[in-house]
Each structure stands twice: as structure tokens, then as C-alpha cells.
Design a protein around this motif. Sequence first.
Motif, PDB file in Angstrom:
ATOM      1  N   LYS A 150       0.855  -1.118   0.014  1.00 33.35           N
ATOM      2  CA  LYS A 150       0.000  -0.165  -0.047  1.00 33.35           C
ATOM      3  C   LYS A 150       0.675   1.186  -0.045  1.00 33.35           C
ATOM      4  N   GLU A 198      -8.938  -1.840  -1.769  1.00 33.36           N
ATOM      5  CA  GLU A 198      -8.920  -1.247  -0.648  1.00 33.36           C
ATOM      6  C   GLU A 198      -8.597   0.063  -0.154  1.00 33.36           C
ATOM      7  N   ASP A 200     -11.137   2.966   1.062  1.00 35.28           N
ATOM      8  CA  ASP A 200     -10.603   3.744   2.369  1.00 35.28           C
ATOM      9  C   ASP A 200     -10.385   5.336   2.071  1.00 35.28           C
TER      10      ASP A 200
END
Length: 119
Positions: free
Chosen positions: A29, A65, A69
Motif C-alpha cells: 500500500k 482497498e 478507504d
Amino acid sequence: MRETCVPNGVKLKDTGFGYTLSLIGGKYKMIIMYWLSENKVMRFNELKRCIGTISFKTLSIMLKELEADGLIIRKEFPQVPPKVEYSLSERGLSLIPLLNMMCEWGEKNSSPALVAVQR
């Protein structure tokens, strides 16, 4: 005395530190966010090439993801073949100073011998 980010009796996941880790933790990430901060807008295959070691499936999951978010924006263009671009949202951009501080820390604290071993 320095105040702790995780007070006694509080679970890590219930702190600001735990929340931040839940958003940017994991192997890829922060790397995805780094590349998006450097390039502003990137397509899926560009990210894949830059990261190199990530599978298509994992990249797809990480992007979903990060989007869920609110850290990246996925922009789909209605054309054939389909075109999708990714960029950092304002919320994602707000994490870049944190990533920069991690970079600075690594530069200050990595020994020349360690850097040589990593290459």
C-alpha cells in the motif's frame, strides 16, 4: 515524559496509530501511494511495472482497498478498450508527509554496510 500513542489498557487497533496502520499497512500500500505521489496519475499496468514484484490480483485488491478507504481515486473512462486511471485523493495526499518522514528516517539510520547488503 513522552506521551504514548498507545495508552495502557487500550488495544492497538483502537488507537490512531492502529487506525493508520490499518489503512497503509502491508507490503504494497505505501509503495502504491509512493508511486502515485511521484506520478500524480497512473494506469494499472504502469503501477504494475513500477512495483514489479506484485501480482495482478494483489495489485487489484490493494487498489480496491485504498479506494474503499478513500486514499485513492479511481477514474474510469467509457471507451474501448477500457481506460482506468488512479490518483491520490486529498486524504491520501495528507499521508505523503508521513511517507516522506519514513524515507528521511531510513536515509539517516541505514548504515553503509546495510545499504551495500541490500543492493
